[in-house]
Design an enzyme around this catalytic site. Structure first.
Site, PDB file in Angstrom:
ATOM      1  CE1 TYR A 184      -2.299  -1.573 -23.594  1.00  0.00           C
ATOM      2  CE2 TYR A 184      -4.295  -2.909 -23.612  1.00  0.00           C
ATOM      3  CZ  TYR A 184      -3.572  -1.858 -23.101  1.00  0.00           C
ATOM      4  OH  TYR A 184      -4.100  -1.083 -22.113  1.00  0.00           O
ATOM      5  CG  ASP A 225      -8.322  -4.638 -29.782  1.00  0.00           C
ATOM      6  OD1 ASP A 225      -8.510  -3.631 -30.502  1.00  0.00           O
ATOM      7  OD2 ASP A 225      -7.972  -4.562 -28.605  1.00  0.00           O
ATOM      8  CB  ILE A 251      -9.662  -0.200 -30.486  1.00  0.00           C
ATOM      9  CG1 ILE A 251      -8.175  -0.417 -30.227  1.00  0.00           C
ATOM     10  CG2 ILE A 251     -10.483  -1.200 -29.687  1.00  0.00           C
ATOM     11  CD1 ILE A 251      -7.778  -0.186 -28.775  1.00  0.00           C
ATOM     12  CE  LYS A 270      -6.054   3.305 -27.650  1.00  0.00           C
ATOM     13  NZ  LYS A 270      -5.217   3.972 -26.649  1.00  0.00           N
TER      14      LYS A 270
END
Length: 480
Positions: free
Chosen positions: A151, A236, A238, A275
């Site tokens: 990202y 991560d 999410i 998300k």
């Protein structure tokens, strides 16, 4: 008299480019902002496909809000609790909020693990959570390994204000961008040769931008790696509840409960509701650490970016409704699967392939390598400019995600209604068909011997060349 500001009076952060706004990833946002698509007011505008936002289940949220007006302190039904919520709250967060989030995290992982509410630290979105973790684990100049593609916002989130470095772990399409032990070792050894101290490894699972999940054996290998090197592992997660087909998502929290040798002080999870629930505007970020010192430090740091008590109150009420949460998670997966299938089938009709192992997230990793004028980053950016300026789609080039193979693009599909998705697919199909026609025309001319034209120069320089450069804006966007 007007005086101009002397940049020497400002900090290096204020005058530098550490945020990373000057990149194709953010330039695509600016192009959309200046000419946004609207089905009636601006049908030829840019369609936003660079925003990883989940809008497929807002009807369920709206229905719940109508049926539970007391959850908001800004309604007649909830006004009685206004005073208690509006007055000062400490940075530990409302107990009911932490309990509800811990319970939701478990449900999103199939209730195969549980989470301790006392280990939950809140933050202003995952952006703030990542920065807090970086501040807790590393000093300026030290580094995190990050598998590619990753990202683009990580360069902002982890580097900009902390001074921490990111070292890419190069992954390849030949094995579906799988994170291998060899790739990890190579990146670690490179850092050692450059005299850079590696403090941790950051993984995204499910992956942004790939939409893939890390299998159990890969996760075990990663845990073994960080344990051997005595470095931290930041996970991560999410997109945990966006996995819409088999295989199921496996959280790092499941792995460390198995018979895997691991120092739990090295394990940290970043989560948010941006998300899985589609609430990026609420700025609900979460740090869940198995390290007591990190929990303590992060909680103190959270006072710089707390989640408002009004938001905590509403979220606690919503996530405590077990029937609603079960329905939402199930419908979210179902609708994501349907949208993914519709979009990828539409691409396949004109021969566009996507990473075949994707089964999660709000996007596809689209392969346009065969359309590149040249197999370079410059060739990729040239194609991207055509897509922005002529096709009028904001998609994100793979180079923005540090992908080492030019020609991959992240395309988001869950932030629009069905009608807009069909318009986007129609534009893509028209673009591809024109490209094929141009190629056939060039081949015919070359075969006839009348002209010595190449497909690449013809398609880019004449038929579908961009008309104008990407517009720039002073606005600094912090989007994912």
């Amino acid at each position: 008299m007007v005086f101009k500001l002397n940049n020497q009076l400002l900090s290096k952060i204020a005058t530098g480019n550490g945020h990373g706004e000057d990149s194709p990833y953010f330039d695509g946002w600016k192009a959309y902002d200046e000419d946004p698509y609207h089905p009636t007011k601006n049908p030829k505008g840019v369609i936003q496909m660079g925003l990883a936002e989940n809008q497929l289940c807002f009807d369920l949220i709206q229905e719940w809000l109508k049926n539970n007006p007391k959850a908001s302190i800004c309604t007649p039904e909830g006004a009685e609790e206004f005073r208690d919520i509006a007055i000062f709250q400490d940075y530990h967060g409302l107990p009911e909020f932490r309990n509800a989030v811990a319970k939701f995290m478990a449900k999103g992982r199939g209730n195969r693990v549980t989470f301790d509410p006392d280990r939950i630290v809140m933050s202003g979105g995952a952006t703030g959570a990542h920065e807090m973790v970086a501040f807790c684990l590393a000093d300026p100049g030290e580094a995190f390994l990050v598998p590619t593609p990753y990202y683009p916002g990580f360069d902002r989130d982890l580097r900009w204000r902390t001074g921490v470095q990111l070292i890419p772990v190069e992954c390849e399409s030949s094995n579906q961008f799988k994170v291998t032990r060899k790739a990890l070792e190579d990146a670690y050894d490179t850092a050692q040769l450059d005299n850079i101290r590696v403090k941790g490894l950051l993984i995204t699972n499910p992956s942004n931008p790939l939409g893939t999940i890390l299998d159990r054996e890969t996760l075990k290998s990663i845990v073994s790696f960080v344990n051997e090197k005595n470095i931290h592992l930041v996970c991560d997660e999410i997109y945990a509840a966006t996995v819409f087909s088999q295989p199921d998502f496996v959280s790092i929290s499941e792995i460390i409960e198995e018979e895997v040798e691991c120092n739990l002080d090295l394990i940290h999870i970043v989560y948010s509701l941006s998300k899985d629930m589609g609430f990026p505007g609420f700025r609900v970020g979460i740090i869940y650490s198995y390290n007591d010192a990190v929990v303590s430090c992060a909680r103190k740091m959270s006072s710089f970016g707390l989640v408002s008590s009004q938001t905590q109150h509403l979220i606690a009420s919503m996530l405590s409704d077990d029937e609603f949460v079960e329905k939402f998670i199930m419908q979210n997966k179902k609708r994501l699967a349907t949208r993914y299938s519709s979009f990828t089938n539409g691409l396949a009709q004109v021969g566009i392939k996507c990473l075949k192992t994707s089964n999660a997230g709000l996007f596809v990793w689209m392969d346009l390598r065969r359309l590149l004028k040249e197999q370079t980053v410059e060739g990729e950016i040239a194609l991207w400019r055509v897509i922005i300026n002529n096709v009028k789609l904001n998609v994100s080039p793979g180079s923005s995600f540090r992908c080492t193979e030019p020609g991959w693009f992240r395309v988001c599909f869950a932030n629009m209604d069905d009608q807009t998705m069909e318009v986007a697919l129609s534009r893509i199909k028209t673009f591809i068909l024109k490209s094929k026609e141009a190629k056939m025309s060039v081949k015919k001319l070359c075969w006839q011997g009348s002209l010595k034209l190449s497909f690449s120069s013809r398609i880019y320089d004449e038929i579908i060349s961009p008309h104008s450069p990407i517009p720039h804006s002073p606005l600094v966007r912090a989007r994912t």
